[in-house]
Design a protein around this motif. Sequence first.
Motif, mmCIF file in Angstrom:
data_model
loop_
_atom_site.group_PDB
_atom_site.id
_atom_site.type_symbol
_atom_site.label_atom_id
_atom_site.label_comp_id
_atom_site.label_asym_id
_atom_site.label_seq_id
_atom_site.Cartn_x
_atom_site.Cartn_y
_atom_site.Cartn_z
ATOM 1 N N GLU A 1 11.839 85.121 22.423
ATOM 2 C CA GLU A 1 12.414 83.926 23.032
ATOM 3 C C GLU A 1 13.626 84.288 23.876
ATOM 4 N N ASN A 2 14.432 85.232 23.396
ATOM 5 C CA ASN A 2 15.599 85.653 24.150
ATOM 6 C C ASN A 2 15.190 86.305 25.471
ATOM 7 N N LEU A 3 14.120 87.082 25.420
ATOM 8 C CA LEU A 3 13.635 87.702 26.638
ATOM 9 C C LEU A 3 13.180 86.632 27.625
ATOM 10 N N ASP A 4 12.496 85.597 27.091
ATOM 11 C CA ASP A 4 12.058 84.508 27.951
ATOM 12 C C ASP A 4 13.250 83.811 28.584
ATOM 13 N N TRP A 5 14.296 83.615 27.786
ATOM 14 C CA TRP A 5 15.489 82.944 28.281
ATOM 15 C C TRP A 5 16.134 83.757 29.402
ATOM 16 N N GLU A 6 16.236 85.086 29.192
ATOM 17 C CA GLU A 6 16.824 85.924 30.214
ATOM 18 C C GLU A 6 15.974 85.929 31.484
ATOM 19 N N ALA A 7 14.652 85.973 31.298
ATOM 20 C CA ALA A 7 13.759 85.967 32.448
ATOM 21 C C ALA A 7 13.888 84.659 33.229
ATOM 22 N N GLU A 8 13.980 83.558 32.492
ATOM 23 C CA GLU A 8 14.107 82.264 33.161
ATOM 24 C C GLU A 8 15.439 82.174 33.893
ATOM 25 N N SER A 9 16.513 82.739 33.306
ATOM 26 C CA SER A 9 17.812 82.724 33.970
ATOM 27 C C SER A 9 17.743 83.460 35.305
ATOM 28 N N GLU A 10 17.028 84.591 35.303
ATOM 29 C CA GLU A 10 16.884 85.349 36.544
ATOM 30 C C GLU A 10 16.112 84.544 37.584
ATOM 31 N N ILE A 11 15.069 83.849 37.137
ATOM 32 C CA ILE A 11 14.276 83.020 38.056
ATOM 33 C C ILE A 11 15.140 81.915 38.635
ATOM 34 N N GLN A 12 15.958 81.294 37.777
ATOM 35 C CA GLN A 12 16.819 80.218 38.243
ATOM 36 C C GLN A 12 17.833 80.730 39.268
ATOM 37 N N GLU A 13 18.362 81.939 39.040
ATOM 38 C CA GLU A 13 19.309 82.515 40.002
ATOM 39 C C GLU A 13 18.630 82.778 41.348
ATOM 40 N N GLU A 14 17.384 83.306 41.287
ATOM 41 C CA GLU A 14 16.650 83.554 42.527
ATOM 42 C C GLU A 14 16.365 82.252 43.267
ATOM 43 N N ASN A 15 15.967 81.224 42.510
ATOM 44 C CA ASN A 15 15.671 79.935 43.129
ATOM 45 C C ASN A 15 16.927 79.296 43.707
ATOM 46 N N ILE B 1 19.389 80.895 45.047
ATOM 47 C CA ILE B 1 19.634 81.544 46.331
ATOM 48 C C ILE B 1 18.735 80.940 47.403
ATOM 49 N N LYS B 2 17.488 80.624 47.015
ATOM 50 C CA LYS B 2 16.542 80.021 47.952
ATOM 51 C C LYS B 2 16.790 78.527 48.142
ATOM 52 N N GLY B 3 17.631 77.954 47.306
ATOM 53 C CA GLY B 3 17.870 76.522 47.370
ATOM 54 C C GLY B 3 16.800 75.701 46.681
ATOM 55 N N GLU B 4 15.996 76.339 45.810
ATOM 56 C CA GLU B 4 14.924 75.644 45.111
ATOM 57 C C GLU B 4 15.378 75.252 43.706
ATOM 58 N N PHE B 5 14.738 74.228 43.168
ATOM 59 C CA PHE B 5 15.091 73.728 41.843
ATOM 60 C C PHE B 5 14.111 74.248 40.808
ATOM 61 N N GLU B 6 14.638 74.717 39.692
ATOM 62 C CA GLU B 6 13.814 75.195 38.597
ATOM 63 C C GLU B 6 13.920 74.212 37.433
ATOM 64 N N VAL B 7 12.795 73.623 37.051
ATOM 65 C CA VAL B 7 12.783 72.665 35.950
ATOM 66 C C VAL B 7 13.163 73.362 34.651
ATOM 67 N N ALA B 8 14.079 72.784 33.896
ATOM 68 C CA ALA B 8 14.457 73.342 32.597
ATOM 69 C C ALA B 8 13.286 73.185 31.628
ATOM 70 N N SER B 9 12.829 74.277 31.065
ATOM 71 C CA SER B 9 11.639 74.238 30.207
ATOM 72 C C SER B 9 11.963 73.865 28.771
ATOM 73 N N TYR B 10 13.236 73.919 28.401
ATOM 74 C CA TYR B 10 13.633 73.491 27.056
ATOM 75 C C TYR B 10 15.093 73.050 27.093
ATOM 76 N N PRO B 11 15.533 72.294 26.112
ATOM 77 C CA PRO B 11 16.893 71.733 26.125
ATOM 78 C C PRO B 11 17.963 72.804 26.028
ATOM 79 N N ALA B 12 19.072 72.546 26.696
ATOM 80 C CA ALA B 12 20.253 73.375 26.547
ATOM 81 C C ALA B 12 21.042 72.954 25.320
ATOM 82 N N TYR B 13 20.784 71.774 24.850
ATOM 83 C CA TYR B 13 21.483 71.202 23.701
ATOM 84 C C TYR B 13 20.525 70.240 23.006
ATOM 85 N N THR B 14 20.630 70.137 21.682
ATOM 86 C CA THR B 14 19.766 69.216 20.941
ATOM 87 C C THR B 14 20.613 68.377 19.994
#
Length: 423
Positions: free
Chosen positions: A143-157, A159-172
């Motif tokens: 799960e941590n690897l997935d989180w890190e991978a998603e963070s990288e995708i969000q950073e890339e998006n 830069i491109k000005g694209e929006f990345e849908v949050a796949s799980y809550p940041a807080y519950t």
Amino acid sequence: MLSACGICGMISFLKNAETGSDTTPGWQKHMTVFVNHQMEREYFQIPRYLETGKEDEMLPVMEQLIARQFLFYDYAVFTKEPEIEQEDSLMAELIGRQEGTDEDYKNIDEEHLDYGDDALHIEKSMLEEMERENSLHSGEAEENLDWEAESEIQEENAIKGEFEVASYPAYTYDWSEKWDYEALVSNFYAVDSSTMLKEEYANLNQLLYQDLTVDKETDGPQILIYHTHSRESFIDSVPGDPSTTIVGAGEKLADLLQNKYGFKVLHHTGEYDSVRDDAYNESLPAITQILEENPTIEVVIDLHRDAVSGDRKLVMDLQGRPTARFMFFNGLSYSRKSGDITYLENPYIQENLAFSFQAQVAANEYYPGIARKIYLKAYRFNMHLKPKCMLIELGAQNNTVEEIMNACDPLAHIIAIVLGDGM
């Protein structure tokens, strides 16, 4: 209440102040402005109503307004059997006009919740805790690897000005805690001093666990988006170009809900605010007809933009994009002074509240800080048309069009979560 003599004396005072010399005391001039405002508000509603061209209907309204101030007149005139249906219709129209001008103006006093610059539904400490949970996302190594991978995708998006849908809550939220009336109100609502939230509506089970899923298999539209105030624009809107106004935001929101989340959406762009204080009265027949012609519609969204004072700006950084903050809004058909507003009956208040509450929870969990407190006011704002009715204030007059359009992405995701297909 003022007596007839008191009113005459006040009028005399105003005349003296207005025609006074340069030596007229400053306090008297200031008092004149204040009293003029109060007189207009309390005693001169009738001349304004005459402008609507309905002079033949004036007598019942005049009797009601006078009777509020002169009890003997009330006793002498209203001993006859009242024409309830006609009076209700007229009073409903007057109140409807008040809705049209009242929606933007927030009236929080010292006895109620603050609605200042930091008026998130959550305390600052809780927001910090959300952000901490977000940065210290725990779980299995995968799960941590997935989180890190998603963070990288969000950073890339970003830069491109694209929006990345949050796949799980940041807080519950921990719903096993005690969420009594005070806890729910203080954490989730900004209650205008014109109204109050009845305890019967502030039940966690009724708000959180009401099923709001939409049947996406119907042949016709499931969601209607419209704009009571279609002329609302932003700081860099292009005059004459509706795509840069709240109507343009509605078009993007409709497109996202339909093409990204699979709902069938009808975006109605009719204009009803050529006279702003009559907008809710004007839009009601048209929206009612649309719903009659499209019985598959389950969700009605009235999309607005707010009006804020001074240089305050409703914006945050989301994934590196400047994004307008938004607010869910409910009318309770309830006056703190006089109780239920019978002229504005709404059988779906509980359902309306559940819709905004679940949207607020989703916003806070997936995009902490993007949603302001749910705002509660006294009137109805045409939210009686369907159980799943929502009024949204998207940004304000000093947001840019870019900030508004960026906010449509998380807003569409939040709505989709509540309606059952946001994951």
